[in-house]
Design a protein around this motif. Structure first.
Motif, short mmCIF file in Angstrom:
data_model
loop_
_atom_site.label_atom_id
_atom_site.label_comp_id
_atom_site.label_asym_id
_atom_site.label_seq_id
_atom_site.Cartn_x
_atom_site.Cartn_y
_atom_site.Cartn_z
N LYS A 184 -18.74 8.35 -9.91
CA LYS A 184 -17.40 8.76 -9.81
C LYS A 184 -16.81 7.54 -8.97
CE LYS A 184 -18.27 13.83 -9.48
NZ LYS A 184 -18.20 14.88 -8.53
N GLU A 185 -17.68 6.89 -8.04
CA GLU A 185 -17.21 5.80 -7.50
C GLU A 185 -16.88 4.54 -8.34
OE1 GLU A 185 -19.98 8.25 -5.12
OE2 GLU A 185 -20.13 7.29 -6.79
N TYR A 186 -17.60 4.50 -9.36
CA TYR A 186 -17.30 3.27 -10.23
C TYR A 186 -15.79 3.63 -10.87
CZ TYR A 186 -17.71 0.26 -14.29
OH TYR A 186 -17.56 -0.44 -15.11
N GLU A 187 -15.50 4.96 -11.33
CA GLU A 187 -14.56 5.20 -12.28
C GLU A 187 -13.17 4.91 -11.36
OE1 GLU A 187 -14.06 8.75 -15.06
OE2 GLU A 187 -13.03 9.41 -13.12
N LEU A 188 -13.19 5.34 -9.95
CA LEU A 188 -12.16 4.98 -8.96
C LEU A 188 -12.14 3.60 -8.85
CD1 LEU A 188 -9.81 5.60 -6.97
CD2 LEU A 188 -11.83 6.05 -5.23
N ALA A 189 -12.87 2.81 -8.54
CA ALA A 189 -13.02 1.29 -8.16
C ALA A 189 -12.42 0.54 -9.53
CB ALA A 189 -14.04 0.92 -7.75
N VAL A 205 0.81 -1.14 0.02
CA VAL A 205 0.17 0.04 -0.08
C VAL A 205 0.94 1.28 0.23
CG1 VAL A 205 -0.36 -0.06 2.46
CG2 VAL A 205 -1.86 1.17 1.10
N ALA A 206 2.07 1.14 0.78
CA ALA A 206 2.80 2.44 0.61
C ALA A 206 3.32 2.94 -0.52
CB ALA A 206 4.13 2.17 1.70
N GLN A 207 3.55 1.85 -1.54
CA GLN A 207 3.73 2.15 -2.89
C GLN A 207 2.78 1.84 -3.98
OE1 GLN A 207 5.98 -0.49 -1.21
NE2 GLN A 207 6.94 1.19 -0.38
N ASN A 208 1.56 2.00 -3.55
CA ASN A 208 0.65 1.67 -4.44
C ASN A 208 -0.58 2.68 -4.45
OD1 ASN A 208 -2.14 0.52 -5.62
ND2 ASN A 208 -1.20 -1.38 -5.23
N ARG A 209 -0.33 3.62 -5.12
CA ARG A 209 -1.54 4.67 -5.34
C ARG A 209 -2.82 4.44 -5.50
NH1 ARG A 209 -1.30 10.35 -7.32
NH2 ARG A 209 -3.27 11.14 -6.63
N PHE A 210 -3.12 3.35 -6.10
CA PHE A 210 -4.58 2.74 -6.40
C PHE A 210 -5.16 2.44 -4.92
CE2 PHE A 210 -7.43 -0.59 -7.18
CZ PHE A 210 -8.51 -0.07 -7.93
N TRP A 211 -4.22 1.56 -4.19
CA TRP A 211 -4.82 1.31 -3.12
C TRP A 211 -4.87 2.39 -2.07
CZ3 TRP A 211 -2.01 -3.82 -0.96
CH2 TRP A 211 -2.93 -4.40 0.34
N GLN A 212 -3.91 3.48 -2.02
CA GLN A 212 -3.95 4.63 -1.20
C GLN A 212 -5.40 5.38 -1.50
OE1 GLN A 212 -0.67 6.76 -1.66
NE2 GLN A 212 0.71 5.00 -1.45
N GLU A 213 -5.81 5.37 -2.75
CA GLU A 213 -6.99 6.25 -3.17
C GLU A 213 -8.27 5.41 -2.62
OE1 GLU A 213 -7.21 9.38 -4.10
OE2 GLU A 213 -4.89 9.46 -3.92
N ILE A 214 -8.27 4.25 -2.83
CA ILE A 214 -9.33 3.22 -2.25
C ILE A 214 -9.45 3.49 -0.92
CG2 ILE A 214 -10.19 0.83 -1.85
CD1 ILE A 214 -10.86 1.80 -4.87
N ASN A 215 -8.32 3.24 -0.08
CA ASN A 215 -8.34 3.68 1.50
C ASN A 215 -8.89 4.79 1.74
OD1 ASN A 215 -7.50 1.09 2.01
ND2 ASN A 215 -5.32 1.37 2.56
#
Length: 549
Positions: A411-416, A110-120
């Protein structure tokens, strides 16, 4: 299965997730216990919690509408304006653990994962996901259920039949009936947007609801065709049985074949689904007069077996079809070696089209019989359950699923599904365009799509002509399609002997299709299947079906 994604194709992320072949009911186990699980899981004689209310999302207007037969709404372009479906805070900043299957490489930390960070950030939780590779999933789940301790908050079940899974769920997982049954689901609008067929496909346990389904389109195993080759040969889209057989002969020659099968199709009904549906055979079972009768005992199914025999006899089938893998056969289709292949509907995806790489136009073959009954799938890939917890904790977990189930056009669909604009994707006149980072940071490597899934739409970014062709196929085929009345019902025999019974069918089809036995031997296959447990399974399903009416 679902495969990993690269920037040349948004695989199964725009509402085209895989279904594979028509499957047995997804959570089917009776008798015995696991992890302290006890008690009946049958619905017979129980008070049934109502199915969650269906409140469809009023999203962006499609280029062509979906309908109640399973036709998906068609989007030739990505919506210019997105809506927001979740306005309240989802989480409370706490840690949430989850276990899901994966068909791709593991995510970066997660520390190196922007996608995971944005989901959190969007969920306002510390989401800690354990991803289990598909080959290890069955054993991992068996071990987890046997221990019955140190369970994650969210447990994802696939369509893999796991012995005693229902007893485990009933003993160790939260009963969601009061939260999602009937009108209660309206507290979670994106869950209320999940079609009723997906909830029914998941089924109840002891009359109650224990999971949230991961919806998928209703078309089942389909015939993928090289439309360019067929057009050049003058083969019509609508064809009779004889025209279909002649078309396969016309497309065979010069080390090319009309049709390719592969070995894993012959483990049950997979290999024959398209032909059985074309010729009017019922989808796995019929439920008439309180009795369940399996499709293999019908004359239409035997005719489908004979059609497969004729295809092989005419040398129109790739010669190594009993030994070649599905991956290799897909490659033979992509490069034009075979002009058609049977595959799960979810393979209608940008990744497939990128592998074809412009060699031909992709289409789906329409059923060829005069009284066709194309088979529908279960309408879901799996479902999620929650570890037992206090009501407020269960509501938090449901809010997470609700966010990740946000529909196309939000917007939620786009992020996920696509990540962060400017980081994981950009947009142009063709729609979503993945960046290089999306190769490694996506919802296949971090499968949040298996914690909540939007109802699927027909959107193939960069391939509007194929999307239109698939929509036309759906309009022509799905109004005649039929569901499996045994889907979502409970049968102890199906769990204890289901694999054995499926293999009897698959071996019998292969033996006759490839000429090792005559067509007259099919009656012996049916007798063996019935005596091994088929008749008992029919009795159990009939009892469950009566209880659900």
């Amino acid at each position: 299965m679902d495969n990993s994604i690269n920037r040349r194709g948004l695989l199964r992320m725009a509402g085209m997730s895989a279904l594979g072949v028509a499957a047995a009911p997804l959570i089917t186990a009776c008798g015995g216990g696991s992890g302290g699980a006890t008690g009946s899981v049958s619905n017979a004689g129980k008070q049934l919690v109502p199915w969650p209310a269906y409140v469809p999302f009023a999203g962006p207007k499609p280029d062509a509408p979906g309908d109640e037969t399973g036709v998906q709404p068609l989007y030739l372009k990505y919506p210019e304006t997105l809506t927001q479906s979740v306005n309240d805070t989802v989480g409370d900043g706490s840690k949430v653990t989850a276990l899901v299957v994966t068909f791709g490489p593991p995510p970066a930390p997660v520390a190196q994962n922007r996608f995971w960070q944005e989901i959190n950030k969007a969920l306002n939780v510390d989401l800690q996901v354990t991803v289990v590779p598909d080959p290890e999933y069955g054993q991992k789940m068996t071990t987890l259920m046997a221990s019955g301790s140190d369970l994650p908050d969210i447990i994802m079940f696939t369509n893999l039949a796991l012995p005693h899974s229902l007893e485990f769920i009933q003993a160790q997982c939260a009963d969601l009936s009061e939260f999602v049954g009937g009108d209660a689901v309206k507290e979670y609008p994106n869950l209320a947007n999940i079609p009723t067929y997906a909830w029914k496909g998941m089924g109840r346990i002891n009359g109650k609801l224990y999971g949230v389904p991961l919806e998928r389109p209703t078309p089942a195993n389909s015939l993928f065709v090289n439309r360019t080759a067929m057009d050049e040969a003058g083969i019509p889209k609508d064809w009779t049985t004889e025209q279909y057989l002649e078309a396969m002969r016309e497309l065979t020659g010069d080390r090319k074949w009309g049709l390719g099968w592969y070995k894993t199709l012959f483990g049950g009904l997979g290999s024959i689904t398209y032909h059985a549906g074309s010729l009017g055979a019922p989808n796995t079972w019929t439920a008439t007069g309180g009795q369940f009768v399996h499709t293999i005992s019908t004359p239409q199914f035997e005719q489908a077996v004979d059609t497969m025999r004729k295809l092989v006899e005419a040398k129109t089938v790739y010669p190594d079809s009993l030994t070649v893998s599905s991956t290799d056969m897909q490659s033979h289709f992509h490069n034009g070696t075979v002009a058609s292949i049977q595959d799960g509907f979810g393979s209608v995806a940008p990744a497939t089209l990128s592998k074809i790489d412009g060699r031909f136009e992709l289409d789906l073959g329409r059923p060829y019989g005069p009284q066709a009954t194309p088979w529908r799938s279960a309408g879901l890939f799996g479902y999620v359950t929650f570890k037992k917890a206090a009501p407020e904790r269960i509501k938090l977990l449901l809010r997470i699923c609700n966010y990740l189930s946000a529909p196309f056009g939000t917007k939620e669909y786009e992020l996920a599904n696509y990540g962060v604009e400017g980081v994981h994707f950009t947009k142009d006149d063709r729609g979503i365009k993945p960046t290089d980072l999306f190769d490694t940071e996506n919802n296949s490597s971090l499968p949040v799509k298996y914690l909540g899934a939007a109802p699927s739409v027909l959107y193939l970014p960069g391939y509007p002509d194929t999307a239109q062709a698939v929509y036309d196929w759906q309009k022509a085929s799905l109004p005649k399609s039929v569901a499996n009345p045994g889907q979502g019902l409970r049968s102890a025999t199906q769990v204890s002997k289901g694999a054995q019974l499926d293999q009897i069918i698959g071996d019998g089809i292969a033996a006759i299709a490839f000429g090792r036995k005559p067509l007259s031997a099919w009656k012996d296959v049916v007798t063996q299947w019935r005596q091994t447990g088929g008749d008992r399974m029919a009795e159990e399903l009939a009892k469950e079906h009566a209880a659900a009416q």
